[in-house]
Write an enzyme that holds these catalytic residues in place. Structure first.
Site, PDB file in Angstrom:
ATOM      1  N   LYS A  20       0.766  -1.086   0.041  1.00  0.00           N
ATOM      2  CA  LYS A  20       0.054   0.046   0.125  1.00  0.00           C
ATOM      3  C   LYS A  20       0.839   1.191   0.016  1.00  0.00           C
ATOM      4  CE  LYS A  20      -3.902  -2.370   2.402  1.00  0.00           C
ATOM      5  NZ  LYS A  20      -4.702  -2.241   3.717  1.00  0.00           N
ATOM      6  N   TYR A  60     -12.582  -2.585  -2.886  1.00  0.00           N
ATOM      7  CA  TYR A  60     -13.231  -2.568  -1.564  1.00  0.00           C
ATOM      8  C   TYR A  60     -14.779  -2.339  -1.447  1.00  0.00           C
ATOM      9  CZ  TYR A  60      -8.374  -2.222   0.542  1.00  0.00           C
ATOM     10  OH  TYR A  60      -7.195  -2.417   1.051  1.00  0.00           O
ATOM     11  N   PHE A  68     -14.974   4.281   7.996  1.00  0.00           N
ATOM     12  CA  PHE A  68     -13.586   4.536   7.728  1.00  0.00           C
ATOM     13  C   PHE A  68     -13.530   4.354   5.968  1.00  0.00           C
ATOM     14  CE2 PHE A  68     -13.719  -0.296   8.618  1.00  0.00           C
ATOM     15  CZ  PHE A  68     -13.178  -0.607   7.353  1.00  0.00           C
ATOM     16  N   ARG A  96      -2.069 -14.822   4.095  1.00  0.00           N
ATOM     17  CA  ARG A  96      -2.701 -14.229   5.207  1.00  0.00           C
ATOM     18  C   ARG A  96      -2.127 -14.171   6.428  1.00  0.00           C
ATOM     19  NH1 ARG A  96      -6.694 -10.224   4.073  1.00  0.00           N
ATOM     20  NH2 ARG A  96      -7.715 -11.023   6.300  1.00  0.00           N
ATOM     21  N   THR A 102      -5.536  -7.551  10.657  1.00  0.00           N
ATOM     22  CA  THR A 102      -5.936  -6.347   9.911  1.00  0.00           C
ATOM     23  C   THR A 102      -5.482  -5.193  10.938  1.00  0.00           C
ATOM     24  OG1 THR A 102      -7.765  -7.323   8.913  1.00  0.00           O
ATOM     25  CG2 THR A 102      -7.786  -4.996   8.906  1.00  0.00           C
ATOM     26  N   ARG A 113       2.886  -6.929   9.168  1.00  0.00           N
ATOM     27  CA  ARG A 113       2.130  -5.928   9.727  1.00  0.00           C
ATOM     28  C   ARG A 113       2.795  -5.956  11.372  1.00  0.00           C
ATOM     29  NH1 ARG A 113      -3.837  -7.301   7.289  1.00  0.00           N
ATOM     30  NH2 ARG A 113      -3.781  -5.793   5.570  1.00  0.00           N
ATOM     31  N   ASN A 123      -1.789  -0.064   7.503  1.00  0.00           N
ATOM     32  CA  ASN A 123      -1.045  -1.513   7.628  1.00  0.00           C
ATOM     33  C   ASN A 123      -0.255  -2.137   6.574  1.00  0.00           C
ATOM     34  OD1 ASN A 123      -3.395  -1.897   5.865  1.00  0.00           O
ATOM     35  ND2 ASN A 123      -4.593  -3.333   7.436  1.00  0.00           N
ATOM     36  N   HIS A 126      -1.802  -5.245   1.515  1.00  0.00           N
ATOM     37  CA  HIS A 126      -3.261  -6.151   1.238  1.00  0.00           C
ATOM     38  C   HIS A 126      -2.638  -7.546   0.910  1.00  0.00           C
ATOM     39  CE1 HIS A 126      -6.870  -7.099  -0.347  1.00  0.00           C
ATOM     40  NE2 HIS A 126      -6.308  -7.765  -1.518  1.00  0.00           N
ATOM     41  N   GLU A 137      -9.596 -10.328  -7.693  1.00  0.00           N
ATOM     42  CA  GLU A 137      -8.737  -9.221  -7.243  1.00  0.00           C
ATOM     43  C   GLU A 137      -7.682  -9.308  -8.558  1.00  0.00           C
ATOM     44  OE1 GLU A 137      -9.683  -8.504  -2.618  1.00  0.00           O
ATOM     45  OE2 GLU A 137      -7.720  -9.308  -3.332  1.00  0.00           O
TER      46      GLU A 137
HETATM   47  P1  IDP Z   1      -7.584  -7.077   5.319  1.00  0.00           P
HETATM   48  O1  IDP Z   1      -6.714  -5.948   4.574  1.00  0.00           O
HETATM   49  O2  IDP Z   1      -6.723  -7.602   6.467  1.00  0.00           O
HETATM   50  O3  IDP Z   1      -8.244  -7.973   4.501  1.00  0.00           O
HETATM   51  P2  IDP Z   1     -10.064  -5.820   5.671  1.00  0.00           P
HETATM   52  O4  IDP Z   1     -11.217  -6.129   6.596  1.00  0.00           O
HETATM   53  O5  IDP Z   1     -10.369  -6.542   4.439  1.00  0.00           O
HETATM   54  O6  IDP Z   1      -8.743  -6.495   6.213  1.00  0.00           O
HETATM   55  O7  IDP Z   1     -10.157  -4.337   5.293  1.00  0.00           O
HETATM   56  C1  IDP Z   1      -9.599  -3.621   4.204  1.00  0.00           C
HETATM   57  C2  IDP Z   1      -8.638  -2.584   4.730  1.00  0.00           C
HETATM   58  O8  IDP Z   1      -9.402  -1.448   5.188  1.00  0.00           O
HETATM   59  C3  IDP Z   1      -7.580  -2.910   5.924  1.00  0.00           C
HETATM   60  O9  IDP Z   1      -6.444  -3.432   5.361  1.00  0.00           O
HETATM   61  C4  IDP Z   1      -7.354  -1.602   6.656  1.00  0.00           C
HETATM   62  O10 IDP Z   1      -6.495  -0.728   5.535  1.00  0.00           O
HETATM   63  C5  IDP Z   1      -8.766  -0.716   6.192  1.00  0.00           C
HETATM   64  N1  IDP Z   1      -9.713  -1.073   7.437  1.00  0.00           N
HETATM   65  C6  IDP Z   1     -10.109  -2.233   7.889  1.00  0.00           C
HETATM   66  N2  IDP Z   1     -10.932  -1.992   9.030  1.00  0.00           N
HETATM   67  C7  IDP Z   1     -10.560  -0.614   9.549  1.00  0.00           C
HETATM   68  C8  IDP Z   1     -10.942   0.309  10.540  1.00  0.00           C
HETATM   69  O11 IDP Z   1     -11.384  -0.193  11.319  1.00  0.00           O
HETATM   70  N3  IDP Z   1     -10.345   1.566  10.633  1.00  0.00           N
HETATM   71  C9  IDP Z   1      -9.498   1.997   9.590  1.00  0.00           C
HETATM   72  N4  IDP Z   1      -9.158   1.432   8.564  1.00  0.00           N
HETATM   73  C10 IDP Z   1      -9.457   0.106   8.527  1.00  0.00           C
HETATM   74 MG    MG Z   2      -9.653  -8.085   3.035  1.00  0.00          MG
END
Ligand code: IDP
Ligand code: MG
Length: 161
Positions: A20, A60, A68, A96, A102, A113, A123, A126, A137
Site C-alpha cells: 500500500k 473495497y 472508515f 494471510r 488487519t 504487519r 497497515n 494487502h 482481485e
Molecule cells: P484486510 O486488509 O486484513 O483483509 P479488511 O477487513 O478487508 O482487512 O479491510 C481492508 C482494509 O481496510 C484494511 O487493510 C485497512 O486498511 C482498512 N480498515 C479495515 N478496518 C478498518 C478500521 O476499522 N479503521 C481503519 N481502516 C480499516
Molecule cells: Mg480484506
C-alpha cells in the site's frame, strides 16, 4: 509423471499482494518481496501504479458502508502501490498468515504487519482473503498478459514431485 500432475493444481494457486502507499513511502517494498521469495512462493506478476478510484471502489466494494471507507480510499489513492501476484501451494492462506491481523496493533510479531506497522489504518500491505476473492482481485488489478507462466528450477526442492 502422475504424481506430479496430482500435486500441480494446488501448487498453482495465486493471490494478490499489494504494498500500500504507506509501505511504498516507507521503502518496505524490498522487505515485503523478500519475505515471499524466501518462503518459496513464485512471483508471476508485478507493477507499480497509481490506483484509480474506480479500481479501488471495486477492490473495497464490500466495505462501502463502513465509516472508515472514504479515508481508506483516500489512503489507497495517496501515492503509488506495488501490486503483485504470487503463486504456490496454499498461497492465499499462507500469505494471510504472513501478513497478520488487519489491526497492526494485534498482529503477531513475525508477520509483515506485526513487524513493520502499528495502526489499522496504515497497515502497509494487502493480501486476498480467499481463493475466490483472489481470482477476482487478480482480474481487477492485472491484464492476463501481465502474468507470466514460468517454471522455477528449484521446484522439486520446494514440493514433492
Ligand atoms: P484486510 O486488509 O486484513 O483483509 P479488511 O477487513 O478487508 O482487512 O479491510 C481492508 C482494509 O481496510 C484494511 O487493510 C485497512 O486498511 C482498512 N480498515 C479495515 N478496518 C478498518 C478500521 O476499522 N479503521 C481503519 N481502516 C480499516
Ligand atoms: Mg480484506
Amino acid at each position: 509423471c502422475l504424481l506430479y500432475s496430482s500435486v500441480t493444481p494446488d501448487v498453482r494457486e495465486r493471490t494478490l499482494i499489494a504494498v500500500k502507499p504507506d509501505g511504498v513511502q516507507r521503502r518496505l517494498v524490498g522487505e515485503i518481496i523478500k519475505r515471499f521469495e524466501r518462503r518459496g512462493f513464485k512471483l508471476v506478476g508485478m507493477k507499480m501504479l497509481q490506483a484509480s478510484e474506480a479500481v479501488l471502489g471495486k477492490h473495497y466494494h464490500d466495505l462501502q458502508r463502513k465509516p472508515f471507507y472514504p479515508a481508506l480510499i483516500r489512503y489507497m489513492a495517496s501515492g503509488p502501490v506495488v501490486a503483485m501476484v504470487w503463486e504456490g501451494h496454499n498461497v492465499v492462506r499462507s500469505s494471510r498468515l504472513m501478513v497478520g491481523e488487519t489491526d497492526s496493533s494485534q498482529a503477531k510479531p513475525g508477520t509483515v504487519r506485526g513487524d513493520l506497522s502499528v495502526h489499522i489504518s496504515r497497515n502497509i500491505i494487502h493480501a486476498s482473503d480467499s481463493v475466490e476473492v483472489a481470482k477476482k482481485e487478480i482480474g481487477l488489478w492485472f491484464h492476463s498478459a501481465e502474468l507470466i507462466n514460468w517454471e522455477t528450477s528449484d521446484h522439486s526442492d520446494l514440493y514433492q514431485v
